[in-house]
Write an enzyme that holds these catalytic residues in place. Sequence first.
Site, short mmCIF file in Angstrom:
data_model
loop_
_atom_site.label_atom_id
_atom_site.label_comp_id
_atom_site.label_asym_id
_atom_site.label_seq_id
_atom_site.Cartn_x
_atom_site.Cartn_y
_atom_site.Cartn_z
NE ARG A 135 68.53 48.69 -11.64
CZ ARG A 135 69.06 48.64 -10.43
NH1 ARG A 135 68.58 47.82 -9.52
NH2 ARG A 135 70.06 49.44 -10.11
NE ARG A 157 75.16 52.07 -10.68
CZ ARG A 157 75.72 52.46 -9.54
NH1 ARG A 157 76.99 52.84 -9.50
NH2 ARG A 157 75.01 52.46 -8.43
CE LYS A 167 67.01 51.99 -5.94
NZ LYS A 167 67.97 52.96 -6.52
NE ARG A 212 76.64 54.20 -3.23
CZ ARG A 212 75.55 53.79 -3.86
NH1 ARG A 212 74.36 54.10 -3.38
NH2 ARG A 212 75.64 53.12 -4.98
NE ARG A 238 77.11 49.54 -5.70
CZ ARG A 238 75.83 49.67 -6.02
NH1 ARG A 238 74.94 49.84 -5.06
NH2 ARG A 238 75.44 49.66 -7.26
P1 AMP Z 1 72.03 48.34 -7.38
O1 AMP Z 1 72.74 47.82 -6.19
O2 AMP Z 1 70.55 48.26 -7.27
O3 AMP Z 1 72.51 49.71 -7.80
O4 AMP Z 1 72.42 47.36 -8.60
C1 AMP Z 1 73.75 47.20 -9.01
C2 AMP Z 1 73.79 46.54 -10.38
O5 AMP Z 1 73.19 45.23 -10.32
C3 AMP Z 1 73.02 47.26 -11.47
O6 AMP Z 1 73.77 48.30 -12.07
C4 AMP Z 1 72.75 46.11 -12.44
O7 AMP Z 1 73.92 45.75 -13.16
C5 AMP Z 1 72.44 44.95 -11.50
N1 AMP Z 1 71.00 44.91 -11.11
C6 AMP Z 1 70.49 45.09 -9.87
N2 AMP Z 1 69.16 44.95 -9.87
C7 AMP Z 1 68.81 44.68 -11.16
C8 AMP Z 1 67.57 44.46 -11.82
N3 AMP Z 1 66.40 44.49 -11.14
N4 AMP Z 1 67.58 44.23 -13.15
C9 AMP Z 1 68.74 44.18 -13.84
N5 AMP Z 1 69.95 44.40 -13.29
C10 AMP Z 1 70.00 44.65 -11.96
#
Ligand code: AMP
Length: 214
Positions: free
Chosen positions: A87, A171, A13, A126, A160
């Site tokens: 989400r 996740r 994404k 990654r 990360r």
């Molecule tokens: P991402 O970078 O999208 O993989 O998000 C990293 C982490 O941020 C996720 O594992 C969640 O802990 C938190 N997070 C990101 N977006 C959301 C969302 N829309 N709702 C809830 N938690 C989020």
Amino acid sequence: MNIILLGPPGAGKGTQARHLVENRDMIQLSTGDMLREAKDSGTEMGKVVADVMARGALVTDEIVIGLIREKLEGDKKGGFIFDGFPRTLEQADALAALLEERGEKLDAVLAMAVKDEALISRITARSTCGTCGEVYNDHTKPWPADGSCVSCDTPEVKRRADDTEEALRTRLTEYYKKTSMLMGYYYAKGDLVWIDGMAEMEDVQAEIAAALDA
Ligand code: AMP
């Protein structure tokens, strides 16, 4: 044009959003990036979310909806790319209401399909450029031997904290329990377009371009 990039962690994404930002003058709204920024700059909210994020669990709907609401007030250029948001069903309903209040709508929801084995191997290998966000993979696209990013020349390679096998298991569970039903939600609204996220990056770009231009 406002679109959602929907898919599990590691589906690509962020990479595809960056491409759309560069080529269509769109604005990427990644709640993950916003939360990492809050965590790194040590804000109160950042402190609250740090542990939840490290485990790979979801942050509360209230926090992420608040972040998105704020960003929708700003410049919208060629439109918004919602990356990693919504989400949950609550977030999806909130997004619909926020867009409607502003006289905006969603134009497409691109669902990126990738097999679990590929997600795990992509994520555990990654790294990203700390300056421009270029994504690298230890096996298929390693960080350059001369030490600087191919896109912006910075030496700041980042991994990360939640790109570990343990956090990734959480996740993925969160994704299948709380996010994957959004495919049905948007399918019922007629907005869903499937994208083959297993294809080569340029082919994924082309499939997305065709979907947006259709
Ligand atoms: P991402 O970078 O999208 O993989 O998000 C990293 C982490 O941020 C996720 O594992 C969640 O802990 C938190 N997070 C990101 N977006 C959301 C969302 N829309 N709702 C809830 N938690 C989020």
